[in-house]
Motif scaffolding. Structure first.
Motif, mmCIF file in Angstrom:
data_model
loop_
_atom_site.group_PDB
_atom_site.id
_atom_site.type_symbol
_atom_site.label_atom_id
_atom_site.label_comp_id
_atom_site.label_asym_id
_atom_site.label_seq_id
_atom_site.Cartn_x
_atom_site.Cartn_y
_atom_site.Cartn_z
ATOM 1 N N ALA A 131 14.071 29.069 -26.615
ATOM 2 C CA ALA A 131 14.553 28.580 -27.899
ATOM 3 C C ALA A 131 14.467 27.049 -27.855
ATOM 4 N N PRO A 132 14.272 26.414 -28.993
ATOM 5 C CA PRO A 132 14.113 26.987 -30.320
ATOM 6 C C PRO A 132 12.767 27.658 -30.488
ATOM 7 N N GLY A 133 12.647 28.473 -31.525
ATOM 8 C CA GLY A 133 11.377 29.140 -31.777
ATOM 9 C C GLY A 133 10.309 28.161 -32.234
ATOM 10 N N LEU A 134 9.173 28.180 -31.554
ATOM 11 C CA LEU A 134 8.063 27.283 -31.867
ATOM 12 C C LEU A 134 6.780 28.071 -32.042
ATOM 13 N N ASN A 135 5.957 27.647 -32.978
ATOM 14 C CA ASN A 135 4.577 28.106 -33.028
ATOM 15 C C ASN A 135 3.750 27.137 -32.194
ATOM 16 N N VAL A 136 3.236 27.612 -31.078
ATOM 17 C CA VAL A 136 2.410 26.766 -30.221
ATOM 18 C C VAL A 136 0.952 27.022 -30.580
ATOM 19 N N MET A 137 0.243 25.948 -30.941
ATOM 20 C CA MET A 137 -1.152 26.032 -31.372
ATOM 21 C C MET A 137 -2.050 25.490 -30.262
ATOM 22 N N TYR A 138 -3.239 26.083 -30.148
ATOM 23 C CA TYR A 138 -4.097 25.758 -29.003
ATOM 24 C C TYR A 138 -5.564 25.790 -29.407
ATOM 25 N N GLY A 139 -6.322 24.853 -28.844
ATOM 26 C CA GLY A 139 -7.772 24.868 -28.949
ATOM 27 C C GLY A 139 -8.351 24.240 -27.704
ATOM 28 N N ASP A 140 -9.576 24.629 -27.325
ATOM 29 C CA ASP A 140 -10.144 24.027 -26.117
ATOM 30 C C ASP A 140 -11.651 23.828 -26.227
ATOM 31 N N LYS A 141 -12.179 23.136 -25.235
ATOM 32 C CA LYS A 141 -13.596 22.782 -25.192
ATOM 33 C C LYS A 141 -14.466 24.014 -25.029
ATOM 34 N N SER A 142 -13.896 25.094 -24.492
ATOM 35 C CA SER A 142 -14.661 26.324 -24.295
ATOM 36 C C SER A 142 -14.791 27.153 -25.571
ATOM 37 N N GLY A 143 -14.138 26.711 -26.644
ATOM 38 C CA GLY A 143 -14.258 27.421 -27.915
ATOM 39 C C GLY A 143 -13.123 28.374 -28.213
ATOM 40 N N ASN A 144 -12.090 28.413 -27.353
ATOM 41 C CA ASN A 144 -10.952 29.290 -27.591
ATOM 42 C C ASN A 144 -9.981 28.666 -28.586
ATOM 43 N N ILE A 145 -9.401 29.511 -29.431
ATOM 44 C CA ILE A 145 -8.343 29.079 -30.340
ATOM 45 C C ILE A 145 -7.206 30.094 -30.234
ATOM 46 N N ALA A 146 -5.964 29.620 -30.396
ATOM 47 C CA ALA A 146 -4.834 30.542 -30.214
ATOM 48 C C ALA A 146 -3.597 30.021 -30.919
ATOM 49 N N TRP A 147 -2.720 30.964 -31.235
ATOM 50 C CA TRP A 147 -1.382 30.685 -31.749
ATOM 51 C C TRP A 147 -0.418 31.658 -31.091
ATOM 52 N N TRP A 148 0.676 31.122 -30.552
ATOM 53 C CA TRP A 148 1.749 31.953 -29.998
ATOM 54 C C TRP A 148 3.057 31.611 -30.704
ATOM 55 N N ALA A 149 3.820 32.609 -31.076
ATOM 56 C CA ALA A 149 5.197 32.406 -31.503
ATOM 57 C C ALA A 149 6.046 32.424 -30.233
ATOM 58 N N LYS A 178 -9.228 15.966 -22.663
ATOM 59 C CA LYS A 178 -10.593 16.108 -23.188
ATOM 60 C C LYS A 178 -11.060 17.559 -23.150
ATOM 61 N N GLU A 179 -10.200 18.436 -22.606
ATOM 62 C CA GLU A 179 -10.568 19.854 -22.486
ATOM 63 C C GLU A 179 -9.733 20.781 -23.360
ATOM 64 N N HIS A 180 -8.516 20.371 -23.718
ATOM 65 C CA HIS A 180 -7.689 21.253 -24.545
ATOM 66 C C HIS A 180 -6.664 20.443 -25.326
ATOM 67 N N SER A 181 -6.092 21.076 -26.351
ATOM 68 C CA SER A 181 -5.095 20.424 -27.180
ATOM 69 C C SER A 181 -3.951 21.383 -27.478
ATOM 70 N N ILE A 182 -2.741 20.829 -27.552
ATOM 71 C CA ILE A 182 -1.527 21.593 -27.854
ATOM 72 C C ILE A 182 -0.878 21.012 -29.105
ATOM 73 N N GLY A 183 -0.482 21.886 -30.035
ATOM 74 C CA GLY A 183 0.246 21.462 -31.227
ATOM 75 C C GLY A 183 1.451 22.355 -31.452
ATOM 76 N N LEU A 184 2.322 21.926 -32.363
ATOM 77 C CA LEU A 184 3.557 22.671 -32.619
ATOM 78 C C LEU A 184 3.860 22.747 -34.106
ATOM 79 N N THR A 185 4.437 23.863 -34.521
ATOM 80 C CA THR A 185 5.152 23.953 -35.787
ATOM 81 C C THR A 185 6.433 24.743 -35.515
ATOM 82 N N MET A 186 7.327 24.758 -36.475
ATOM 83 C CA MET A 186 8.545 25.546 -36.332
ATOM 84 C C MET A 186 8.235 27.009 -36.609
#
Length: 796
Positions: free
Chosen positions: A429-447, A310-318
């Motif tokens: 490895a493997p290389g992933l794009n990790v996507m992030y958002g949270d209840k505090s209003g932060n958004i992020a993407w890391w390769a 309820k505080e943050h979310s994690i997603g993935l793409t290649m």
């Protein structure tokens, strides 16, 4: 007559009774009580209307032991296939038809790497993620020992062995392989470079072009003491036999508070994976003191790779970064067991492996490894045809043990963006794009990947010189310089398997990136307004528009005599006004793809040959290069080298058009108004046993026609071919939307259903919902879950 009716009635009741007996013997149990040794207290599982288990336990180990049981009950045969592919033991169960698959994975080194990771795992001191993993394995094995095994085992005349941590590491290895695009691409690029030359290669998009759309970096400020974020305010035919799907691409975008109606983060993720039955993700919601998480799990994986609290979310793409090179070795002329390396010689290390084969004698085969890695000639036919020299695979994944379990465990339990990044760093490895958002209003993407530093002269898409040490990577890029974006001023982050912008050193990191058509549609649409909601964002997630296709059609139309369309005026009108939408009633896609295939065939099959032309259509090169191929006037590809005359763009495109029109007329009739796209599209989710008739009628799941397309946001991909019938083979494996204003109202959908057990009511209940663009809830509210659940399992 009465006797006949009576006999039919008796037969009907016998069939019904027989079905119920078989269902009782092989079907899952969703109600009642199960005793499971090892639990410290009772746990409860409430199934919602779509078969998602909501697990309530007193502690972490009990929760994961319970998860292991219910996961196995719904997906054991899928777990079986995944672990056998990753461990190179598929032929033990499926027979000699898949021996080549076992040889391929063993040669590549995935089973060997899994054993290494397991050895390191077992030597480490006890950790929370080890305890949770071992509890999960206990739950899986309790089901294997006491539960109703799925029908597939009886049909194959076998029983499952117990699950192990090495199986989990084998599954991680298989997942990592599916991201390794180099094996499908580099042999072809090397062939074109060696046999056709730079003029042909330059028309292709081997590397990023100026017209491609880039993911923008936004590097954060960091604490100089600990680097923490400081927040501001040929192979193709072999792979076709795999009984499990390939991970192929994905979309994810996270919209910041400045662009949403709620003033909270809006999070979306749809991973693009090969369609299969069951589908890839298994959803589960875990609750125990101090932890609440809703996750999407791969078969046999205890921790959700994608998920949210309820505080943050994690997603993935290649990520699609290039993490694999091929080195063409030179043998010592005086000793074939050595390779030349600079001024010295290095030994080829060889080992014999035994492959068990169902109903046959075991097969022995030799694996050789050079200083760069395993020799791949015998298992990748395209390499064997290209050179007699041994070609070694240098692959980042097998260079160090995997820490995937630790990373996914920690991401789910992170308390802030800094802790998420610390977990992301563990992924080499493997290389992933990790996507992030949270209840505090932060958004992020890391390769997330360990990125090798290659010498400037190296083209990583072409075989390198194994005898020249200067062709080898010189080190690793620090994680802080990986592509990433933390709280950008644009108010959103997105990734769609396209090229990230230049690194801090000013270079584009090489990879197998898509051209950015999906990313461009996402970015343009998201930045067009500031009132996004969970409801109005659905239109973008379900969009089937590609803006590049009409430009390709325009170039093709400009090259032909319009008189060729005499008698086909409705379809000419349709393609002239086409906006790239793949609506089911549209006529334009039906002609576009048929015409495109015949045009490309006329351009390339003479130079590449039939097999490599087919391989080209299966690589990222096809998608990236198509606009250049079609729109370049003076390309050498236009000439048919099999004829004495020199063909032009007009010649090839007109021949392609004539063939397309004639074949479509034969296929759908002379009335071009009947050439609707939906008539050319088929979607069927294949089960591993569905390749054998008549089992396809039992296990495969057929779905209504969908808006099949290439590189639209709602990517529903198919293999371009000359038949004019397009079997959709991959697409979004789920469609997640979360508004942090009300996480309990989050939604998703699966391509078929939650369960892989044929006798489950949730085997295919979402197939039509998925095809029609509908969603269903991802529940986390305890009172709603418990009050609405019609199925409850209690574990004692």
């Amino acid at each position: 007559m009465k006797k006949l009716l009576f006999a039919l009635l008796i037969l009907f009741f016998i069939l019904i009774a027989g079905y119920q007996i078989v269902k009782y013997q092989f079907g899952p149990t969703y109600n009642g009580q199960i005793e499971m040794a090892g639990l410290s207290a009772e746990s409860e599982v409430f199934y919602d209307d779509f078969g998602i288990p909501h697990i309530y336990a007193s502690n972490e180990e009990d929760a994961y032991m319970t998860l292991g049981y219910v996961h196995a009950q719904d997906r054991l045969f899928q777990m079986e296939m995944m672990r056998r592919v990753g461990s190179g033991t598929l032929a033990e169960m499926l027979g000699e038809d898949v021996v080549d698959i076992d040889k391929f994975f063993r040669t590549l080194g995935i089973p060997k790497h899994a054993r290494w990771t397991t050895e390191v795992w077992e030597k480490e001191s006890n950790t929370p993620w080890k305890s949770a993993t071992e509890a999960y394995i206990k739950g899986v094995n309790h089901f294997i020992q006491t539960g109703n095994l799925p029908l597939e085992y009886t049909l194959l005349g076998t029983k499952p062995r117990e699950f192990t941590v090495n199986d989990i590491h084998s599954i991680v290895g298989y997942m990592s392989f599916t991201f390794a695009m180099a094996m499908k691409t580099d042999p072809l690029v090397t062939k074109i470079a060696r046999q056709l030359g730079p003029d042909y290669l330059n028309v292709l998009s081997v590397h990023t072009l100026p017209q491609h759309h880039l993911i923008q970096n936004n590097y954060p400020q960091r604490n100089p003491e600990n680097s923490e974020i400081v927040l501001e305010t040929g192979l193709s035919e072999l792979l076709d036999k795999l009984p499990v799907p390939l991970l192929e691409g994905s979309n994810s975008w996270v919209i910041g508070p400045s662009r949403t109606a709620s003033g909270e983060v809006l999070f979306l993720n749809d991973t693009h994976i090969g369609f299969a039955q069951p589908s890839v993700w298994y959803e589960a919601h875990l609750e125990y003191p101090g932890f609440s998480f809703y996750g999407n799990h791969l078969a046999g994986m205890p921790f959700g790779l994608v998920g949210h609290t309820k505080e943050h979310s994690i997603g993935l793409t290649m990520f699609e970064n290039d993490d694999q090179d091929f080195f063409e070795e030179k043998l010592n002329p005086n000793n074939p067991n050595e390779t030349i390396y600079g001024e010295d010689f290095r030994p080829l290390n060889k080992r014999i492996e035994e492959i068990g084969v169902k109903g046959k004698e075991s097969e022995s085969f030799e694996i050789a490894e050079s200083v760069h890695g395993p020799i791949m000639n015998s298992v990748i036919p395209e390499i064997g045809k290209l050179t007699e020299n041994p070609v070694a695979s240098w692959w980042v994944y097998i260079l160090e043990p995997s820490r995937a379990m630790e990373a996914t465990y920690k991401m789910a339990r992170a308390k802030n963006i800094q802790e998420v990044e610390s977990a992301v760093r563990l992924i080499h490895a493997p290389g992933l794009n990790v996507m992030y958002g949270d209840k505090s209003g932060n958004i992020a993407w890391w390769a997330a990947a360990k990125l090798p530093i290659r010498p400037e002269h190296v083209n990583s898409k072409i075989f390198l010189d194994g005898s020249n040490p200067s062709d080898e990577p010189a080190g690793w890029i620090p994680f802080e310089e990986n592509p990433m974006s933390i709280n950008p001023s644009s108010g959103f982050v997105a990734s769609a398997n396209n090229q990230p912008d230049t690194l801090t050193n000013g270079i584009f990191y090489p990879g197998y990136y898509y051209p950015g058509d999906r990313y461009n549609r996402i970015a343009k649409t998201v930045t067009s307004r500031t009132d996004w909601t969970q409801e109005n964002i659905k239109e973008l997630q379900l969009e089937a528009i590609n803006e590049n296709h009409p430009l390709n059609i325009k170039s093709m139309l400009n090259a032909v005599d319009k008189e060729l369309f005499k008698g086909y005026e409705p379809v000419l009108k349709a393609i002239e006004s086409w906006d790239g939408n793949h609506d089911l009633e549209s006529l334009a896609p039906t002609l576009y793809y048929k015409w495109t295939y015949h045009t490309l065939y006329g351009m390339m099959a003479d130079e590449l040959g039939e097999a490599d032309f087919a391989n080209f259509l299966r690589t990222f090169l096809y998608i990236r290069s198509l606009p250049n191929l079609i729109r370049t006037e003076d390309s050498p590809w236009w000439d048919n080298i099999s004829t004495p005359s020199k063909e032009s763009k007009k010649d090839i495109i007109e021949v392609g058009l004539k063939k397309a029109l004639e074949e479509l007329k034969e296929q759908f009739g002379a009335d071009t108004n009947q050439w609707e796209w939906q008539k050319a599209v088929i979607l069927e989710h294949p089960h591993p046993l569905g390749a054998k008739k008549p089992l396809d009628k039992i296990f495969n799941v057929k779905a209504p026609p969908v808006t099949a397309n290439e590189e639209s946001v709602n990517k529903l991909a198919f293999q371009l071919n000359g038949s004019g019938i397009y079997k959709v083979h991959s697409g979004p494996a789920m469609r997640i939307i979360i508004d942090f204003k009300e996480v309990d109202a989050a939604v998703s959908v699966l391509p078929t259903g939650q369960s892989g057990n044929y006798f489950s009511q949730w085997y295919s209940d979402q197939a039509e919902m998925y095809a029609y663009g509908e969603y269903r809830p991802m529940l986390m509210n305890e009172s709603i879950i418990k009050s609405q659940s019609k199925n409850k399992l209690k574990f004692k």
